[in-house]
Write an enzyme that holds these catalytic residues in place. Structure first.
Site, PDB file in Angstrom:
ATOM      1  N   ARG A  16       1.179  -1.059   0.118  1.00  0.00           N
ATOM      2  CA  ARG A  16       0.186   0.147  -0.311  1.00  0.00           C
ATOM      3  C   ARG A  16       0.953   1.536  -0.767  1.00  0.00           C
ATOM      4  NH1 ARG A  16      -5.293   1.546   3.761  1.00  0.00           N
ATOM      5  NH2 ARG A  16      -6.210   0.339   2.035  1.00  0.00           N
ATOM      6  N   CYS A  58     -16.042   1.740   0.940  1.00  0.00           N
ATOM      7  CA  CYS A  58     -15.259   0.805   1.300  1.00  0.00           C
ATOM      8  C   CYS A  58     -14.830   1.120   2.605  1.00  0.00           C
ATOM      9  CB  CYS A  58     -13.414   0.957   0.519  1.00  0.00           C
ATOM     10  SG  CYS A  58     -13.151   2.595   0.406  1.00  0.00           S
ATOM     11  N   ARG A  61     -13.579  -8.783   1.275  1.00  0.00           N
ATOM     12  CA  ARG A  61     -12.204  -8.046   1.449  1.00  0.00           C
ATOM     13  C   ARG A  61     -10.984  -9.767   1.498  1.00  0.00           C
ATOM     14  NH1 ARG A  61     -10.248  -3.464   1.949  1.00  0.00           N
ATOM     15  NH2 ARG A  61      -8.009  -3.859   1.068  1.00  0.00           N
ATOM     16  N   HIS A  65      -7.779   1.304  -6.275  1.00  0.00           N
ATOM     17  CA  HIS A  65      -7.140   0.568  -5.628  1.00  0.00           C
ATOM     18  C   HIS A  65      -8.946  -1.166  -5.505  1.00  0.00           C
ATOM     19  CE1 HIS A  65      -7.886  -1.542  -1.206  1.00  0.00           C
ATOM     20  NE2 HIS A  65      -8.632  -0.572  -0.820  1.00  0.00           N
ATOM     21  N   GLN A  81     -10.365  -4.169  -3.439  1.00  0.00           N
ATOM     22  CA  GLN A  81     -10.989  -4.138  -3.367  1.00  0.00           C
ATOM     23  C   GLN A  81     -12.770  -3.764  -3.886  1.00  0.00           C
ATOM     24  OE1 GLN A  81     -12.177  -1.876   0.193  1.00  0.00           O
ATOM     25  NE2 GLN A  81     -14.126  -2.013  -0.431  1.00  0.00           N
TER      26      GLN A  81
END
Ligand code: CP
Ligand code: NVA
Length: 308
Positions: free
Chosen positions: A107, A266, A294, A134, A137
């Site tokens: 990340r 999210c 997730r 992302h 996600q």
């Protein structure tokens, strides 16, 4: 060996295969305690590095628990504590990590960091969020939509607010999974034009509608996100909030969508800012299923990357 860098860079049939596997694995686990090992120990003997240059709750815990359920071991590293944060190049970091671990998730801020890591690593690299996208996600989001409402193909998704990194991945998903996406938000926060172009090239209808109530007409899914992302300067807060306040997802807005329209975020949510408590905690909100998925989606992504 495959990297999972972005939804538009991964073949659509592979994305579908990953979600099918995620559903199978979720079903097979049932509601056993979270620490119960999966019957198939797909990551046995493998070590995963999780690098965070930004804060995280869901990404960190879901990758860590997921790898462990599959029999793998994990190292959670913060960018600032690594030599990476003190001048060592990304390329050298990639070469070194490749000698120690079997797979890495990062990340980070700039997308170029992710791409450079992937270019120089000889192990799979997973995008755990950059300023630009992302993808993990949105895999969980598509899985969650389909769990509740069936195939997402041909459905109408409305993104409300900031056309940010998560929105870009939603646009990539629109192209890859074949749904339509309407963006409603201020013009200065429009989504990445390249993500819009990708979705359209793949045949998805992408619309921009400044009026939020008009935008959500006929929506099967309403999605929003924070008004200030981790990469946004704090000094931009006031200007952004002023622009985004008309785009709060509240009950009035949800009432303008289809009666069974789902609500997603999210997370982390800033309650009473981009979304009201009534919507977050309302019957159409699936935000905690999204968070749980997730785990399942990323376990399938790890297996796809490792070919196990
Ligand atoms: N949605 C998401 O990625 O959450 P975290 O920032 O907590 O990882
Ligand atoms: N857009 C948000 C998503 C957090 C998961 C951010 O980048 O901060």
């Amino acid at each position: 060996m495959r990297h999972f860098l972005d939804l538009h860079k991964t073949p659509a049939e592979d994305l579908r295969g990953i979600l099918d596997l995620a559903v199978r694995m979720k079903t097979a686990r049932g509601d056993q305690p979270k620490g119960t090992p999966d019957a198939e120990q797909a990551m046995a003997g493998r070590v995963m590095a999780l690098i965070f240059e930004k804060p995280s709750t869901r990404t960190r815990v879901s990758f860590d628990v997921g790898a462990r359920q599959m029999g793998g071991q994990t190292l959670v590293l913060s960018g600032g504590e690594m030599q990476l944060g003190h001048g060592e190049t990304i390329a050298d970091t990639a070469r070194v990590l490749s000698r120690f671990v079997d797979i890495v998730m990062i990340r980070t801020f700039e997308e170029t960091t992710l791409l450079e890591l992937a270019e120089h690593a000889t192990i799979p690299v997973i995008n755990g969020l950059t300023d630009a996208s992302h993808p993990c996600q949105i895999m969980a989001d598509v899985m969650t939509f389909e769990e509740h409402r069936g195939p997402i193909r041909g459905r109408k998704v409305v993104w409300v607010g900031d056309g940010n990194n998560v929105c870009a991945s939603f646009l990539h998903a629109a192209g890859q999974f074949g749904f339509d996406l309407t963006f409603t938000g201020p013009q200065s926060l429009d989504p990445d034009p390249r993500a819009i172009a990708f979705a359209r090239e793949k045949g998805a209808t992408v619309e921009i509608e400044r009026n939020p109530a008009r935008a959500v007409e006929g929506a099967d899914l309403v999605v929003t996100d924070t008004w200030l992302s981790m990469h946004d300067a704090q000094s931009a807060r006031e200007r952004r909030y002023k622009l985004l306040r008309p785009y709060q997802v509240n009950q009035n807005l949800m009432d303008a969508a289809k009666p069974d329209a789902l609500f997603m975020h999210c997370l982390p949510a800033h309650r009473s800012e981009e979304v009201t408590n009534k919507v977050m905690d309302g019957p159409n909100s699936v935000v905690f299923d999204e968070a749980e998925n997730r785990l399942h989606a990323q376990k399938a992504i790890m297996r796809w990357c490792l070919g196990v």
